[in-house]
Design a protein around this motif. Structure first.
Motif, PDB file in Angstrom:
ATOM      1  N   CYS A  37     -19.063   1.202  55.178  1.00 37.02           N
ATOM      2  CA  CYS A  37     -18.979   0.519  53.892  1.00 37.02           C
ATOM      3  C   CYS A  37     -18.697  -0.954  54.154  1.00 37.02           C
ATOM      4  O   CYS A  37     -17.813  -1.290  54.947  1.00 37.02           O
ATOM      5  N   GLY A  38     -19.445  -1.799  53.493  1.00 38.49           N
ATOM      6  CA  GLY A  38     -19.250  -3.233  53.643  1.00 38.49           C
ATOM      7  C   GLY A  38     -18.113  -3.744  52.778  1.00 38.49           C
ATOM      8  O   GLY A  38     -17.834  -3.197  51.710  1.00 38.49           O
ATOM      9  N   ILE A  39     -17.477  -4.791  53.253  1.00 34.41           N
ATOM     10  CA  ILE A  39     -16.464  -5.498  52.479  1.00 34.41           C
ATOM     11  C   ILE A  39     -17.083  -6.819  52.052  1.00 34.41           C
ATOM     12  O   ILE A  39     -17.503  -7.613  52.894  1.00 34.41           O
ATOM     13  N   ARG A  40     -17.153  -7.032  50.753  1.00 35.23           N
ATOM     14  CA  ARG A  40     -17.685  -8.289  50.212  1.00 35.23           C
ATOM     15  C   ARG A  40     -16.545  -9.072  49.585  1.00 35.23           C
ATOM     16  O   ARG A  40     -15.681  -8.516  48.922  1.00 35.23           O
ATOM     17  N   TYR A  41     -16.597 -10.361  49.814  1.00 35.67           N
ATOM     18  CA  TYR A  41     -15.617 -11.259  49.208  1.00 35.67           C
ATOM     19  C   TYR A  41     -16.397 -12.451  48.666  1.00 35.67           C
ATOM     20  O   TYR A  41     -17.141 -13.093  49.419  1.00 35.67           O
ATOM     21  N   GLY A  42     -16.271 -12.691  47.376  1.00 34.00           N
ATOM     22  CA  GLY A  42     -17.042 -13.763  46.760  1.00 34.00           C
ATOM     23  C   GLY A  42     -18.542 -13.514  46.874  1.00 34.00           C
ATOM     24  O   GLY A  42     -19.323 -14.453  46.969  1.00 34.00           O
ATOM     25  N   GLY A  43     -18.943 -12.243  46.904  1.00 34.19           N
ATOM     26  CA  GLY A  43     -20.346 -11.882  46.988  1.00 34.19           C
ATOM     27  C   GLY A  43     -20.921 -11.876  48.389  1.00 34.19           C
ATOM     28  O   GLY A  43     -22.062 -11.481  48.590  1.00 34.19           O
ATOM     29  N   THR A  44     -20.146 -12.313  49.375  1.00 29.51           N
ATOM     30  CA  THR A  44     -20.618 -12.403  50.764  1.00 29.51           C
ATOM     31  C   THR A  44     -20.083 -11.239  51.582  1.00 29.51           C
ATOM     32  O   THR A  44     -18.901 -10.900  51.479  1.00 29.51           O
ATOM     33  N   LEU A  45     -20.943 -10.641  52.395  1.00 25.63           N
ATOM     34  CA  LEU A  45     -20.515  -9.595  53.313  1.00 25.63           C
ATOM     35  C   LEU A  45     -19.639 -10.228  54.390  1.00 25.63           C
ATOM     36  O   LEU A  45     -20.095 -11.097  55.137  1.00 25.63           O
ATOM     37  N   VAL A  46     -18.359  -9.820  54.470  1.00 26.41           N
ATOM     38  CA  VAL A  46     -17.414 -10.432  55.404  1.00 26.41           C
ATOM     39  C   VAL A  46     -16.798  -9.437  56.380  1.00 26.41           C
ATOM     40  O   VAL A  46     -16.040  -9.824  57.269  1.00 26.41           O
ATOM     41  N   GLY A  47     -17.099  -8.149  56.219  1.00 19.46           N
ATOM     42  CA  GLY A  47     -16.511  -7.152  57.100  1.00 19.46           C
ATOM     43  C   GLY A  47     -16.968  -5.769  56.732  1.00 19.46           C
ATOM     44  O   GLY A  47     -17.834  -5.587  55.869  1.00 19.46           O
ATOM     45  N   ALA A  48     -16.373  -4.783  57.383  1.00 13.86           N
ATOM     46  CA  ALA A  48     -16.723  -3.392  57.099  1.00 13.86           C
ATOM     47  C   ALA A  48     -15.580  -2.476  57.521  1.00 13.86           C
ATOM     48  O   ALA A  48     -14.762  -2.826  58.367  1.00 13.86           O
ATOM     49  N   VAL A  99      -9.033  -5.593  54.669  1.00 14.45           N
ATOM     50  CA  VAL A  99      -9.202  -4.390  55.481  1.00 14.45           C
ATOM     51  C   VAL A  99      -8.263  -3.297  55.004  1.00 14.45           C
ATOM     52  O   VAL A  99      -8.673  -2.139  54.870  1.00 14.45           O
ATOM     53  N   THR A 100      -7.021  -3.616  54.728  1.00 16.29           N
ATOM     54  CA  THR A 100      -6.077  -2.600  54.259  1.00 16.29           C
ATOM     55  C   THR A 100      -6.573  -1.976  52.969  1.00 16.29           C
ATOM     56  O   THR A 100      -6.584  -0.746  52.818  1.00 16.29           O
ATOM     57  N   ARG A 101      -7.004  -2.798  52.016  1.00 14.44           N
ATOM     58  CA  ARG A 101      -7.477  -2.272  50.733  1.00 14.44           C
ATOM     59  C   ARG A 101      -8.728  -1.425  50.910  1.00 14.44           C
ATOM     60  O   ARG A 101      -8.856  -0.352  50.318  1.00 14.44           O
ATOM     61  N   ALA A 102      -9.658  -1.898  51.741  1.00 17.43           N
ATOM     62  CA  ALA A 102     -10.909  -1.167  51.949  1.00 17.43           C
ATOM     63  C   ALA A 102     -10.658   0.142  52.701  1.00 17.43           C
ATOM     64  O   ALA A 102     -11.210   1.189  52.332  1.00 17.43           O
ATOM     65  N   ALA A 103      -9.852   0.099  53.747  1.00 15.20           N
ATOM     66  CA  ALA A 103      -9.547   1.310  54.519  1.00 15.20           C
ATOM     67  C   ALA A 103      -8.828   2.329  53.649  1.00 15.20           C
ATOM     68  O   ALA A 103      -9.074   3.537  53.766  1.00 15.20           O
ATOM     69  N   ARG A 104      -7.966   1.862  52.768  1.00 14.58           N
ATOM     70  CA  ARG A 104      -7.256   2.763  51.856  1.00 14.58           C
ATOM     71  C   ARG A 104      -8.258   3.554  51.009  1.00 14.58           C
ATOM     72  O   ARG A 104      -8.127   4.771  50.852  1.00 14.58           O
ATOM     73  N   MET A 137     -27.031  -1.368  43.427  1.00 20.75           N
ATOM     74  CA  MET A 137     -25.960  -1.190  44.392  1.00 20.75           C
ATOM     75  C   MET A 137     -24.688  -0.783  43.651  1.00 20.75           C
ATOM     76  O   MET A 137     -24.389  -1.294  42.589  1.00 20.75           O
ATOM     77  N   TYR A 138     -23.961   0.131  44.248  1.00 18.65           N
ATOM     78  CA  TYR A 138     -22.690   0.574  43.691  1.00 18.65           C
ATOM     79  C   TYR A 138     -21.570  -0.056  44.499  1.00 18.65           C
ATOM     80  O   TYR A 138     -21.590  -0.010  45.722  1.00 18.65           O
ATOM     81  N   ALA A 139     -20.616  -0.622  43.815  1.00 14.76           N
ATOM     82  CA  ALA A 139     -19.493  -1.266  44.500  1.00 14.76           C
ATOM     83  C   ALA A 139     -18.190  -0.802  43.862  1.00 14.76           C
ATOM     84  O   ALA A 139     -18.139  -0.511  42.668  1.00 14.76           O
ATOM     85  N   ILE A 140     -17.149  -0.762  44.674  1.00 14.93           N
ATOM     86  CA  ILE A 140     -15.813  -0.403  44.210  1.00 14.93           C
ATOM     87  C   ILE A 140     -14.955  -1.656  44.309  1.00 14.93           C
ATOM     88  O   ILE A 140     -14.806  -2.213  45.405  1.00 14.93           O
ATOM     89  N   PRO A 141     -14.406  -2.123  43.186  1.00 12.57           N
ATOM     90  CA  PRO A 141     -13.523  -3.291  43.254  1.00 12.57           C
ATOM     91  C   PRO A 141     -12.302  -2.991  44.125  1.00 12.57           C
ATOM     92  O   PRO A 141     -11.742  -1.905  44.082  1.00 12.57           O
ATOM     93  N   LEU A 142     -11.888  -3.982  44.913  1.00 14.77           N
ATOM     94  CA  LEU A 142     -10.713  -3.845  45.780  1.00 14.77           C
ATOM     95  C   LEU A 142      -9.531  -4.645  45.262  1.00 14.77           C
ATOM     96  O   LEU A 142      -8.585  -4.881  45.992  1.00 14.77           O
ATOM     97  N   GLY A 143      -9.588  -5.063  44.031  1.00 10.73           N
ATOM     98  CA  GLY A 143      -8.520  -5.853  43.428  1.00 10.73           C
ATOM     99  C   GLY A 143      -9.117  -6.815  42.430  1.00 10.73           C
ATOM    100  O   GLY A 143     -10.290  -6.731  42.078  1.00 10.73           O
ATOM    101  N   ASP A 144      -8.309  -7.753  41.989  1.00  3.32           N
ATOM    102  CA  ASP A 144      -8.766  -8.697  40.969  1.00  3.32           C
ATOM    103  C   ASP A 144      -9.231 -10.024  41.561  1.00  3.32           C
ATOM    104  O   ASP A 144      -9.434 -10.993  40.840  1.00  3.32           O
ATOM    105  N   ASP A 145      -9.453 -10.059  42.877  1.00  2.93           N
ATOM    106  CA  ASP A 145      -9.891 -11.298  43.526  1.00  2.93           C
ATOM    107  C   ASP A 145     -11.391 -11.308  43.824  1.00  2.93           C
ATOM    108  O   ASP A 145     -11.886 -12.174  44.535  1.00  2.93           O
ATOM    109  N   GLY A 146     -12.128 -10.348  43.271  1.00  6.49           N
ATOM    110  CA  GLY A 146     -13.567 -10.298  43.482  1.00  6.49           C
ATOM    111  C   GLY A 146     -13.986  -9.553  44.731  1.00  6.49           C
ATOM    112  O   GLY A 146     -15.179  -9.437  45.008  1.00  6.49           O
ATOM    113  N   ALA A 147     -13.053  -9.042  45.497  1.00  9.55           N
ATOM    114  CA  ALA A 147     -13.393  -8.274  46.697  1.00  9.55           C
ATOM    115  C   ALA A 147     -13.927  -6.912  46.289  1.00  9.55           C
ATOM    116  O   ALA A 147     -13.455  -6.314  45.313  1.00  9.55           O
TER     117      ALA A 147
END
Length: 184
Positions: free
Chosen positions: A70-81, A110-115, A1-11
């Motif tokens: 695209c899914g939004i993961r936080y702490g490894g858990t799918l929490v949004g899209a 959401v703001t970071r992911a939508a960006r 799986m390919y993921a793009i970090p959304l910051g330094d909080d693991g998102a």
């Protein structure tokens, strides 16, 4: 799986495919009531088969260069899209959207992911206009549109029939020449 970090909080922002239908259904179930306030997703994704069908439809849109999820993961858990609900490369237009579980609200996910998604659409796919359709009562989503540098174009009065009631929809947008990566 390919993921793009959304910051330094693991998102992370990550692809979602039909093979993740069980995880996606679990995510929708955790946020069903909250997400359903303004979004019809919980009425569409009700079981494993409908979850798979929803993700398959987006896989087909992506293959046709007509949309993306695209899914939004936080702490490894799918929490949004975040999604490009529709995308017309020839016309240079797209409609972005989003949802989030209540446990993940208030972190700027959401703001970071939508960006990231909008930036890809504008810079990689040549999209000129990205729209954000939202209920006038959905203050958090309107705040995201503002943070992304969008402007309110107008209101479509009672244009959306949802759960037996007519609702207004606001349309917000950003144009490619205005896009700065949402850094506002």
């Amino acid at each position: 799986m390919y993921a793009i970090p959304l910051g330094d909080d693991g998102a992370e922002l990550c692809p979602l495919g039909p093979w993740q239908a069980g995880e996606f259904l679990g995510h929708v179930d955790r946020g069903r009531e909250f997400i359903g306030q303004f979004n019809g997703l919980p009425d569409v994704v009700t079981d494993l088969a409908s979850s798979r069908a929803f993700l398959t439809a987006y896989a087909e849109k992506e293959a046709a260069d007509a949309g993306r999820i695209c899914g939004i993961r936080y702490g490894g858990t799918l929490v949004g899209a975040v999604i490009l609900r529709r995308m017309d490369v020839a016309q240079g237009t797209a409609e972005a959207g989003c949802w989030l579980e209540p446990a993940a609200v208030g972190r700027g996910l959401v703001t970071r992911a939508a960006r990231v998604l909008i930036d890809w659409a504008v810079r990689e796919r040549g999209i000129h206009r990205v729209e954000w359709w939202v209920s006038p009562h959905n203050a958090p989503s309107i705040a995201v549109a503002r943070r992304l540098g969008m402007r309110r174009d107008g209101v479509l009065r009672e244009s959306y029939l949802y759960r037996g009631e007519r609702h207004d929809e606001e349309i917000w947008s950003v144009l490619a020449p205005e896009w700065t990566g949402g850094a506002h």
